[in-house]
Design a protein around this motif. Structure first.
Motif, PDB file in Angstrom:
ATOM      1  N   THR A   1      31.242  67.979  62.112  1.00  0.00           N
ATOM      2  CA  THR A   1      32.260  69.025  62.122  1.00  0.00           C
ATOM      3  C   THR A   1      32.548  69.439  60.685  1.00  0.00           C
ATOM      4  O   THR A   1      32.612  68.600  59.787  1.00  0.00           O
TER       5      THR A   1
ATOM      6  N   GLY B   1      34.901  72.189  58.117  1.00  0.00           N
ATOM      7  CA  GLY B   1      35.863  73.257  57.861  1.00  0.00           C
ATOM      8  C   GLY B   1      35.276  74.148  56.773  1.00  0.00           C
ATOM      9  O   GLY B   1      34.271  74.819  56.980  1.00  0.00           O
ATOM     10  N   SER B   2      35.864  74.072  55.567  1.00  0.00           N
ATOM     11  CA  SER B   2      35.358  74.898  54.462  1.00  0.00           C
ATOM     12  C   SER B   2      34.386  74.138  53.562  1.00  0.00           C
ATOM     13  O   SER B   2      33.919  74.683  52.562  1.00  0.00           O
ATOM     14  N   GLY B   3      34.129  72.882  53.857  1.00  0.00           N
ATOM     15  CA  GLY B   3      33.159  72.114  53.053  1.00  0.00           C
ATOM     16  C   GLY B   3      33.641  71.795  51.651  1.00  0.00           C
ATOM     17  O   GLY B   3      32.841  71.548  50.750  1.00  0.00           O
ATOM     18  N   THR B   4      34.958  71.743  51.431  1.00  0.00           N
ATOM     19  CA  THR B   4      35.469  71.463  50.077  1.00  0.00           C
ATOM     20  C   THR B   4      35.727  69.973  49.835  1.00  0.00           C
ATOM     21  O   THR B   4      36.206  69.604  48.757  1.00  0.00           O
ATOM     22  N   ASN B   5      35.441  69.132  50.825  1.00  0.00           N
ATOM     23  CA  ASN B   5      35.743  67.704  50.636  1.00  0.00           C
ATOM     24  C   ASN B   5      34.914  67.136  49.493  1.00  0.00           C
ATOM     25  O   ASN B   5      33.840  67.661  49.161  1.00  0.00           O
TER      26      ASN B   5
ATOM     27  N   GLY C   1      44.679  70.934  45.751  1.00  0.00           N
ATOM     28  CA  GLY C   1      44.262  71.946  44.780  1.00  0.00           C
ATOM     29  C   GLY C   1      43.427  73.052  45.428  1.00  0.00           C
ATOM     30  O   GLY C   1      43.358  74.168  44.937  1.00  0.00           O
ATOM     31  N   SER C   2      42.794  72.732  46.556  1.00  0.00           N
ATOM     32  CA  SER C   2      41.909  73.664  47.263  1.00  0.00           C
ATOM     33  C   SER C   2      42.650  74.431  48.359  1.00  0.00           C
ATOM     34  O   SER C   2      42.033  74.912  49.307  1.00  0.00           O
TER      35      SER C   2
ATOM     36  N   THR D   1      40.661  74.078  55.110  1.00  0.00           N
ATOM     37  CA  THR D   1      41.221  74.345  56.437  1.00  0.00           C
ATOM     38  C   THR D   1      42.233  73.264  56.830  1.00  0.00           C
ATOM     39  O   THR D   1      42.198  72.137  56.309  1.00  0.00           O
TER      40      THR D   1
ATOM     41  N   SER E   1      41.738  69.251  56.313  1.00  0.00           N
ATOM     42  CA  SER E   1      42.727  68.484  55.551  1.00  0.00           C
ATOM     43  C   SER E   1      43.380  67.413  56.423  1.00  0.00           C
ATOM     44  O   SER E   1      43.731  66.348  55.927  1.00  0.00           O
TER      45      SER E   1
ATOM     46  N   SER F   1      44.567  64.983  53.429  1.00  0.00           N
ATOM     47  CA  SER F   1      44.683  65.482  52.051  1.00  0.00           C
ATOM     48  C   SER F   1      46.055  65.216  51.464  1.00  0.00           C
ATOM     49  O   SER F   1      47.049  65.180  52.187  1.00  0.00           O
ATOM     50  N   GLY F   2      46.068  65.107  50.177  1.00  0.00           N
ATOM     51  CA  GLY F   2      47.326  64.948  49.444  1.00  0.00           C
ATOM     52  C   GLY F   2      47.607  66.219  48.663  1.00  0.00           C
ATOM     53  O   GLY F   2      47.771  67.278  49.244  1.00  0.00           O
TER      54      GLY F   2
ATOM     55  N   GLU G   1      38.041  61.617  59.263  1.00  0.00           N
ATOM     56  CA  GLU G   1      36.862  62.243  58.651  1.00  0.00           C
ATOM     57  C   GLU G   1      35.801  62.688  59.669  1.00  0.00           C
ATOM     58  O   GLU G   1      34.599  62.530  59.438  1.00  0.00           O
TER      59      GLU G   1
ATOM     60  N   ILE H   1      39.202  67.637  66.026  1.00  0.00           N
ATOM     61  CA  ILE H   1      40.568  68.161  66.112  1.00  0.00           C
ATOM     62  C   ILE H   1      40.505  69.647  66.444  1.00  0.00           C
ATOM     63  O   ILE H   1      39.885  70.431  65.710  1.00  0.00           O
TER      64      ILE H   1
ATOM     65  N   GLU I   1      43.096  60.297  48.383  1.00  0.00           N
ATOM     66  CA  GLU I   1      43.149  61.515  49.188  1.00  0.00           C
ATOM     67  C   GLU I   1      41.789  62.131  49.499  1.00  0.00           C
ATOM     68  O   GLU I   1      41.720  63.034  50.323  1.00  0.00           O
TER      69      GLU I   1
HETATM   70  C1  LIG Z   1      38.699  72.377  43.572  1.00  0.00           C
HETATM   71  C2  LIG Z   1      39.094  71.345  44.590  1.00  0.00           C
HETATM   72  C3  LIG Z   1      40.368  70.781  44.519  1.00  0.00           C
HETATM   73  C4  LIG Z   1      40.748  69.825  45.465  1.00  0.00           C
HETATM   74  N1  LIG Z   1      42.007  69.301  45.372  1.00  0.00           N
HETATM   75  C5  LIG Z   1      42.394  68.385  46.272  1.00  0.00           C
HETATM   76  C6  LIG Z   1      43.694  67.802  46.172  1.00  0.00           C
HETATM   77  O1  LIG Z   1      44.488  68.111  45.280  1.00  0.00           O
HETATM   78  N2  LIG Z   1      44.048  66.883  47.100  1.00  0.00           N
HETATM   79  C7  LIG Z   1      43.195  66.519  48.119  1.00  0.00           C
HETATM   80  O2  LIG Z   1      43.580  65.692  48.937  1.00  0.00           O
HETATM   81  N3  LIG Z   1      41.953  67.046  48.217  1.00  0.00           N
HETATM   82  C8  LIG Z   1      41.534  67.968  47.334  1.00  0.00           C
HETATM   83  N4  LIG Z   1      40.276  68.488  47.426  1.00  0.00           N
HETATM   84  C9  LIG Z   1      39.374  68.028  48.520  1.00  0.00           C
HETATM   85  C10 LIG Z   1      39.321  68.942  49.762  1.00  0.00           C
HETATM   86  O3  LIG Z   1      39.658  70.258  49.442  1.00  0.00           O
HETATM   87  C11 LIG Z   1      40.196  68.448  50.902  1.00  0.00           C
HETATM   88  O4  LIG Z   1      39.685  67.226  51.398  1.00  0.00           O
HETATM   89  C12 LIG Z   1      40.274  69.457  52.055  1.00  0.00           C
HETATM   90  O5  LIG Z   1      41.374  69.190  52.839  1.00  0.00           O
HETATM   91  C13 LIG Z   1      39.056  69.528  52.937  1.00  0.00           C
HETATM   92  O6  LIG Z   1      39.184  70.648  53.794  1.00  0.00           O
HETATM   93  P1  LIG Z   1      37.891  71.436  54.294  1.00  0.00           P
HETATM   94  O7  LIG Z   1      38.329  72.481  55.268  1.00  0.00           O
HETATM   95  O8  LIG Z   1      37.095  71.928  53.164  1.00  0.00           O
HETATM   96  O9  LIG Z   1      37.131  70.279  55.060  1.00  0.00           O
HETATM   97  P2  LIG Z   1      35.584  69.906  55.033  1.00  0.00           P
HETATM   98  O10 LIG Z   1      35.156  69.565  53.671  1.00  0.00           O
HETATM   99  O11 LIG Z   1      34.803  70.948  55.744  1.00  0.00           O
HETATM  100  O12 LIG Z   1      35.599  68.593  55.931  1.00  0.00           O
HETATM  101  C14 LIG Z   1      36.219  67.428  55.480  1.00  0.00           C
HETATM  102  C15 LIG Z   1      36.077  66.300  56.513  1.00  0.00           C
HETATM  103  O13 LIG Z   1      36.808  66.626  57.674  1.00  0.00           O
HETATM  104  C16 LIG Z   1      35.975  66.652  58.826  1.00  0.00           C
HETATM  105  N5  LIG Z   1      36.472  67.767  59.631  1.00  0.00           N
HETATM  106  C17 LIG Z   1      36.604  69.071  59.272  1.00  0.00           C
HETATM  107  N6  LIG Z   1      37.190  69.758  60.267  1.00  0.00           N
HETATM  108  C18 LIG Z   1      37.424  68.879  61.273  1.00  0.00           C
HETATM  109  C19 LIG Z   1      37.987  68.978  62.573  1.00  0.00           C
HETATM  110  N7  LIG Z   1      38.454  70.131  63.055  1.00  0.00           N
HETATM  111  N8  LIG Z   1      38.046  67.861  63.347  1.00  0.00           N
HETATM  112  C20 LIG Z   1      37.586  66.658  62.896  1.00  0.00           C
HETATM  113  N9  LIG Z   1      37.035  66.516  61.676  1.00  0.00           N
HETATM  114  C21 LIG Z   1      36.961  67.607  60.870  1.00  0.00           C
HETATM  115  C22 LIG Z   1      34.564  66.831  58.299  1.00  0.00           C
HETATM  116  O14 LIG Z   1      33.610  66.283  59.189  1.00  0.00           O
HETATM  117  C23 LIG Z   1      34.647  66.068  56.985  1.00  0.00           C
HETATM  118  O15 LIG Z   1      34.469  64.690  57.227  1.00  0.00           O
HETATM  119  C24 LIG Z   1      39.844  69.430  46.487  1.00  0.00           C
HETATM  120  C25 LIG Z   1      38.565  69.998  46.534  1.00  0.00           C
HETATM  121  C26 LIG Z   1      38.182  70.936  45.601  1.00  0.00           C
HETATM  122  C27 LIG Z   1      36.809  71.517  45.709  1.00  0.00           C
END
Ligand SMILES: Cc1cc2nc3c(=O)[nH]c(=O)nc-3n(C[C@H](O)[C@H](O)[C@H](O)COP(=O)(O)OP(=O)(O)OC[C@H]3O[C@@H](n4cnc5c(N)ncnc54)[C@H](O)[C@@H]3O)c2cc1C
Length: 460
Positions: free
Chosen positions: A70, A72-76, A135-136, A141, A145, A150-151, A201, A207, A416
């Motif tokens: 799964t 979201g935006s791939g920012t993990n 920060g993202s 998404t 988060s 996420s924190g 994760e 979700i 986080e």
């Molecule tokens: C510039 C930058 C700054 C950042 N700053 C912070 C920060 O300050 N604090 C922080 O905590 N993180 C930070 N991050 C990390 C990241 O942005 C977070 O973890 C964010 O919440 C991930 O969201 P995403 O939509 O990109 O999820 P994704 O990267 O797409 O997925 C993250 C995880 O969630 C799972 N997932 C996604 N959607 C679902 C769903 N619907 N159901 C079940 N599992 C799912 C995926 O399989 C994966 O394991 C930062 C990243 C970047 C690039």
């Protein structure tokens, strides 16, 4: 042949346009924001628009015994979405509706593809706030988060995502739908399944709906920077502020490497000679805000810090933008940035900063450190190049020692960013063997066939 049949059935179930098989589509999902990770090409990418679609996809994954990753935006930042074992990448970005803002119960119900900042903008119209603030925030998404717990920049006063998830709808590994939690403030029915799925994760369930807790937005806020010629003074100020019984909404640190890089990136007039700056925000009712900023000023002065309070909203936005730009700014310095989020009790922040500096010196590496100092959650960021094998060997040793130091200081591998692929090898240090067995038992109970995001968090 099996993959061809799977793709045919996926198209029948969720529509032709929601199923992508072109090479360029598949290649876009071989990586996420995490550097220095293995890659993997999925067999197919699917883009569901409803819980029914998700259920159909998971049912087919079971039928064909292929994994579902799964996304979201791939920012993990832990390699959490990489399709290590082929199979299906499921992108949640089209499930992006805010379903309800309930001002009587102070809740928002959203689909997982809603961007965090969009939820916050929508609830702000009602004078409310959804505090988790990574920060993202403009790209990540809600689903991602919640799955990462996420924190972010407001963790010190307001906590992290797990403190704001009240209820979930989840598609389980067997394709069945379960709901847990809800809009009640109190709920102790059964095991706390909401907390279990938060931070899981993508390995325990998918979700599909989130009920989030909202709070009244603060009436006033004051934001300041404090500049230091010694990083030890900055670190002492962090514990000093909390010791003086002020809990700022934001208490962030940037070291000299980070300050110089951010200034070069954004030209905000940051003090490039400073060894460290703190970004501090207090919020609440106006009288309390005044009183708290006075206390912050006293602590900064006692620790040789030079405090500058933002005069207006534009200056405040500039300070927070500077902190948010830390990672992107460091990332443009070199091809690879290895960023960690080892976290220690906040009283150990000075020790942790010293440990990171010693590691940088020992392995002759450039490490910029910034992060959520008030939470003890630092982001040592190693500026390197994946192509430089000699340096990467030193980077890996440095990372081992940074995690080791955090655990020895009573901390954790991840404040986080989650475990994903990146930190699995360190998990034993934190949990011990019986702890790892317990983690695996949970995974086996909810996903016995290892369909959901295999190879992440724990390997069964
Ligand atoms: C510039 C930058 C700054 C950042 N700053 C912070 C920060 O300050 N604090 C922080 O905590 N993180 C930070 N991050 C990390 C990241 O942005 C977070 O973890 C964010 O919440 C991930 O969201 P995403 O939509 O990109 O999820 P994704 O990267 O797409 O997925 C993250 C995880 O969630 C799972 N997932 C996604 N959607 C679902 C769903 N619907 N159901 C079940 N599992 C799912 C995926 O399989 C994966 O394991 C930062 C990243 C970047 C690039």
């Amino acid at each position: 042949m099996v993959v061809k049949d799977l793709i045919k059935e996926l198209r029948q179930a969720i529509g032709k346009n929601a199923v992508k098989t072109e090479k360029e589509d598949l290649e876009s999902y071989t990586f996420d924001a995490t550097p220095d990770m293995p890659t993997g090409l999925p067999d197919v990418v699917v883009i569901p628009e409803s819980t029914d679609h998700v259920q159909a996809i998971v049912t087919l994954a079971n039928k064909y015994n292929v994994p579902v990753y799964t996304r979201g935006s791939g920012t993990n930042l832990s390699g959490g979405t990489i399709p290590l074992k082929k199979g299906i990448v499921m992108v949640m970005l089209k499930m992006n509706k805010i379903l309800e803002i309930d001002v009587e119960n102070l809740t928002a119900t959203s689909e997982p593809g809603v961007i965090i900042a969009e939820l916050n903008a929508a609830v702000a119209e009602h004078g409310l706030m959804y505090p988790p603030d990574p920060g993202s925030v403009d790209t990540a998404t809600m689903g991602g988060s919640v799955a990462e717990c996420s924190g972010g920049l407001r963790g010190l006063k307001y906590g992290v995502t797990k403190h704001y998830v009240m209820g979930l709808e989840v598609v389980l590994a067997n394709g069945k739908i379960m709901t847990c939690g809800g809009k009640t403030v109190k709920n102790v029915s059964g095991y706390d399944m909401v907390k279990l799925f938060v931070g899981s994760e993508g390995t325990l369930g998918i979700i599909t709906k989130i009920i989030s807790k909202l709070i009244p937005a603060p009436e006033a806020r004051k934001t300041a920077t404090a500049t230091f010629t010694s990083i030890d003074d900055a670190a002492q100020t962090v514990s000093g502020i909390i010791k003086s019984k002020v809990i700022p909404a934001t208490l962030e640190i940037m070291d000299n490497v980070t300050i110089k890089t951010v200034e070069n990136f954004l030209h905000l007039g940051l003090p490039i000679d400073a060894e460290a700056i703190l970004v501090i925000e207090v919020d609440g009712i106006p009288e309390v805000v005044e009183k708290e900023m006075d206390a912050v000023a006293r602590v900064c002065k006692a620790n040789n810090g030079n405090l500058k309070i933002a005069a207006n909203a534009a200056e405040r936005d500039g300070l927070l933008a500077a902190r948010r730009a830390a990672l992107p700014a460091l990332a443009q310095l070199s091809p690879t940035t290895v960023l960690e989020d080892a976290t220690v009790p906040r009283s150990k922040v000075p020790d942790m900063i010293r440990a990171i500096r010693a590691v940088a010196e020992k392995y002759n590496l450039t490490i910029g450190t910034f992060g959520h100092a008030g939470d003890g959650n630092l982001h040592p960021t190693i500026i390197t190049d994946e192509a430089n094998t000699d340096e990467m060997a030193r980077v890996h040793k440095a990372v081992d020692e940074i995690f080791d130091a955090a655990i020895k200081l009573g901390g954790t591998l991840s404040g986080e960013h989650g475990i994903g692929i990146a930190k699995q090898k360190y998990l034993l240090n934190e949990f011990g063997e019986s702890g790892i067995e317990a983690l695996k038992a949970v995974k086996r109970a909810l996903d016995p066939d290892n369909i959901l995001n295999p190879g992440k968090v724990v390997t069964i």
